[in-house]
Design an enzyme around this catalytic site. Structure first.
Site, short mmCIF file in Angstrom:
data_model
loop_
_atom_site.label_atom_id
_atom_site.label_comp_id
_atom_site.label_asym_id
_atom_site.label_seq_id
_atom_site.Cartn_x
_atom_site.Cartn_y
_atom_site.Cartn_z
N ARG A 182 -6.11 6.29 -5.55
CA ARG A 182 -7.05 5.19 -5.78
C ARG A 182 -5.90 4.05 -5.87
O ARG A 182 -6.33 2.83 -5.30
CB ARG A 182 -7.59 5.19 -7.07
CG ARG A 182 -8.13 3.78 -7.85
CD ARG A 182 -9.12 4.15 -8.81
NE ARG A 182 -10.04 5.21 -8.56
CZ ARG A 182 -10.77 6.04 -9.55
NH1 ARG A 182 -10.51 5.84 -10.65
NH2 ARG A 182 -11.81 6.76 -8.82
N TYR A 183 -4.81 4.05 -6.22
CA TYR A 183 -3.85 3.03 -6.57
C TYR A 183 -3.05 2.90 -5.50
O TYR A 183 -2.70 3.98 -4.67
CB TYR A 183 -3.22 3.02 -7.76
CG TYR A 183 -3.88 2.88 -9.16
CD1 TYR A 183 -4.61 1.38 -9.57
CD2 TYR A 183 -4.50 3.76 -9.88
CE1 TYR A 183 -5.45 1.46 -10.66
CE2 TYR A 183 -5.01 3.77 -11.08
CZ TYR A 183 -5.61 2.46 -11.37
OH TYR A 183 -6.37 2.59 -12.55
N ARG A 212 0.59 5.18 -6.16
CA ARG A 212 0.40 6.41 -6.94
C ARG A 212 -0.75 7.19 -6.79
O ARG A 212 -1.86 6.64 -6.31
CB ARG A 212 0.66 6.19 -8.68
CG ARG A 212 -0.29 5.04 -9.09
CD ARG A 212 0.48 4.59 -10.06
NE ARG A 212 -0.33 3.53 -11.02
CZ ARG A 212 -0.56 2.36 -10.49
NH1 ARG A 212 -0.46 1.73 -9.51
NH2 ARG A 212 -1.51 1.72 -11.38
N CYS A 219 -8.07 24.19 -19.35
CA CYS A 219 -7.52 23.43 -20.32
C CYS A 219 -7.35 24.22 -21.56
O CYS A 219 -7.95 25.32 -21.64
CB CYS A 219 -8.36 22.47 -20.65
SG CYS A 219 -8.38 20.87 -19.56
N CYS A 272 -12.31 19.49 -24.55
CA CYS A 272 -12.70 18.24 -25.11
C CYS A 272 -14.23 18.00 -24.99
O CYS A 272 -14.70 18.05 -23.71
CB CYS A 272 -11.98 17.30 -24.96
SG CYS A 272 -10.26 17.50 -25.01
N CYS A 292 -15.04 14.99 -22.49
CA CYS A 292 -14.17 15.16 -21.32
C CYS A 292 -14.82 14.35 -20.06
O CYS A 292 -16.05 14.46 -19.78
CB CYS A 292 -13.81 16.60 -20.73
SG CYS A 292 -12.80 16.57 -19.28
N ARG A 347 -13.93 14.82 -17.18
CA ARG A 347 -14.09 15.54 -16.03
C ARG A 347 -14.91 16.62 -16.34
O ARG A 347 -14.49 18.14 -15.96
CB ARG A 347 -12.75 16.16 -15.38
CG ARG A 347 -11.83 14.85 -14.88
CD ARG A 347 -11.09 15.20 -13.80
NE ARG A 347 -10.21 13.85 -13.54
CZ ARG A 347 -9.00 13.65 -14.01
NH1 ARG A 347 -8.22 14.63 -14.30
NH2 ARG A 347 -8.26 12.55 -13.52
N ASP A 355 -15.38 6.86 -21.19
CA ASP A 355 -15.96 6.80 -20.12
C ASP A 355 -17.77 7.15 -20.32
O ASP A 355 -18.32 7.70 -21.23
CB ASP A 355 -15.56 7.79 -19.08
CG ASP A 355 -14.22 7.30 -18.64
OD1 ASP A 355 -13.85 6.33 -18.68
OD2 ASP A 355 -13.29 8.27 -18.43
N ASP A 370 -11.66 2.09 -17.86
CA ASP A 370 -11.77 2.92 -16.62
C ASP A 370 -12.83 2.33 -15.83
O ASP A 370 -13.98 2.80 -16.47
CB ASP A 370 -11.27 4.36 -16.63
CG ASP A 370 -10.39 4.64 -15.44
OD1 ASP A 370 -10.43 3.85 -14.42
OD2 ASP A 370 -9.90 5.68 -15.61
N LYS A 388 -8.13 1.36 -14.04
CA LYS A 388 -7.96 0.89 -15.42
C LYS A 388 -7.87 -0.68 -15.63
O LYS A 388 -7.10 -1.39 -14.89
CB LYS A 388 -6.70 1.44 -15.93
CG LYS A 388 -6.88 3.12 -15.96
CD LYS A 388 -5.69 3.79 -16.45
CE LYS A 388 -5.92 5.13 -16.48
NZ LYS A 388 -5.65 5.67 -14.86
C1 LIG Z 1 -4.74 6.66 -14.52
C2 LIG Z 1 -4.59 6.97 -13.21
C3 LIG Z 1 -3.48 6.80 -12.58
C4 LIG Z 1 -2.28 6.14 -13.31
O1 LIG Z 1 -2.48 4.96 -13.85
P1 LIG Z 1 -1.05 4.20 -14.53
O2 LIG Z 1 -1.89 2.71 -14.83
O3 LIG Z 1 -0.09 4.03 -13.47
O4 LIG Z 1 -0.69 5.11 -15.70
C5 LIG Z 1 -3.40 7.10 -11.01
N1 LIG Z 1 -4.49 7.48 -10.58
C6 LIG Z 1 -5.68 7.40 -10.99
C7 LIG Z 1 -6.86 7.88 -10.23
C8 LIG Z 1 -5.67 7.37 -12.32
O5 LIG Z 1 -6.96 7.41 -12.98
#
Ligand SMILES: *Cc1c(COP(=O)(O)O)cnc(C)c1O
Length: 374
Positions: A90-91, A94, A103, A107, A110, A112, A270, A307, A314
């Protein structure tokens, strides 16, 4: 069998065992555990003090989970952002790799909930595809192992995944998101720590929601990870009736720091189907941050984030109160004691009024041939 596997196998997963240990009517939970499985480890069971307390609410199924029929299964639209199975990208820099749906505990809130509880771990072919994608995507410098809970994988699979990730030259960080240290501390074995050590830099974000979760045994497990050289963060979900109270939240943050865990994120719950009875107002979270900031160690203050539904990622929220006004003159600020202060801006207004310097012609050469120092 390894100790931790034997202990995990002693967990409560059946309504009749729940009836035996906690006196819950098995009829009430029978319909819930079909779609939304239950698991309560011995460590978690032993921290429940009474019916309906903060630990109980997180793990004991309730009929109300089935009433929530209009909410989405996947409010963060993770499935849409998945280029290959089990990977969410998504980002820009990362990606999230989901290595299991298992798990230590399930929870009730959750995110998911649609996925968890199914048996099995990431298969060799699936890992190969995810690794191939990450090799191609040179912009990814941070991979988060998630699930499910990645620390439920046996040691040899954890090592296989870490080894494969470390063949990616542009990958800098490996992170784990896990609830294992707080719920199955026996899993944090010297053997596991030995494996982790070979693949640094490794970071971990541990899931904790209530100060009672930080038992002496749990703190020791966190200590073993910290001694392995893994920086530990905490992720907390704001939950109605569990931790939606500034005093409880402050105790939690203090207990985390004592366990050598730095609070990282505080999540607004969420919209996931089956979890809406846990949601609090947005103001609740803002008030908690306000009660922490300035009143206790800055180390104890997590980022409060939502989120965004629809896959926006986020988004951090801060109480509005700190910046009262901002203009060219300065910032009018309010501190944690409600006192106001003025911070003057640097004097840039005069330079703005100077005639524009022509930047298209290079600076003149000095007699010695070097350019004028700026
Ligand atoms: C939370 C999350 C991350 C990591 O986010 P950070 O702000 O770097 O901790 C990466 N990918 C997804 C899809 C996430 O939900």
């Amino acid at each position: 069998m390894e100790d931790w596997k034997r202990i995990l196998a002693q967990s409560i997963t059946k309504p009749k065992d729940l009836a035996k240990h906690l006196g819950v009517d098995p009829q009430e939970v029978e319909a819930v555990v079909g779609p939304y499985p239950m698991r309560i480890t011995p460590t978690v069971l032993s921290t429940i003090k009474e019916k309906g307390d903060a630990i109980w609410k997180q793990v004991v199924p309730e009929a109300i989970e089935m009433d929530d029929i209009d909410a989405p299964d996947d409010p963060l639209e993770e499935d849409t952002d998945s280029p290959v199975p089990h990977l969410v990208h998504r980002y820009p820099d990362r990606a999230l790799l989901m290595v299991t749906n298992q798990c230590p505990i399930y929870c009730r809130f959750c995110t998911r909930k649609r996925l968890v509880g199914k048996p099995g771990f990431l298969k060799k072919g699936e890992l190969d595809r995810a690794i191939a994608y990450l090799h191609e995507h040179t912009e990814v410098r941070d991979v988060i192992l998630s699930g499910g809970d990645p620390l439920l994988l046996p040691d040899y699979l954890i090592e296989r995944i870490l080894k494969a990730l470390r063949t990616i030259p542009h990958l800098e960080l490996i992170r784990f998101g896990t609830r294992v240290p707080g719920t199955l501390p026996q899993r944090i074995t010297p053997e596991l720590c030995e494996i982790m050590k070979q693949y640094h830099p490794i970071y971990m974000n541990l899931h904790f929601n209530h100060p009672d979760e930080l038992t002496p045994e749990v703190k020791k497990a966190c200590g073993r990870l910290a001694d392995t050289g893994i920086p530990l963060g905490a992720q907390t979900v704001l939950l109605k009736g569990v931790n939606d109270d500034p005093e409880i939240m402050k105790q939690l943050m203090h207990q985390l720091l004592l366990a050598r865990v730095k609070p990282y994120y505080l999540y607004q719950a969420d919209l996931t189907k089956g979890t809406n009875h846990f949601r609090t107002t947005v103001e609740t979270g803002l008030r908690i941050i306000q009660a922490l900031q300035g009143h206790t160690s800055g180390m104890a203050v997590p980022h409060f984030v939502i989120d965004a539904p629809g896959g926006g990622g986020k988004i951090p929220l801060l109480p509005n109160e700190y910046l009262l006004n901002l203009n060219e003159e300065g910032a009018l600020l309010k501190n944690y004691e409600n006192k106001t202060y003025h911070y003057p801006q640097p004097n840039e207004t005069r330079t703005r009024e100077l005639p524009m310097v022509d930047t298209t012609t290079p600076p003149a050469l000095c007699s010695n041939g070097a350019r004028d120092a700026f």
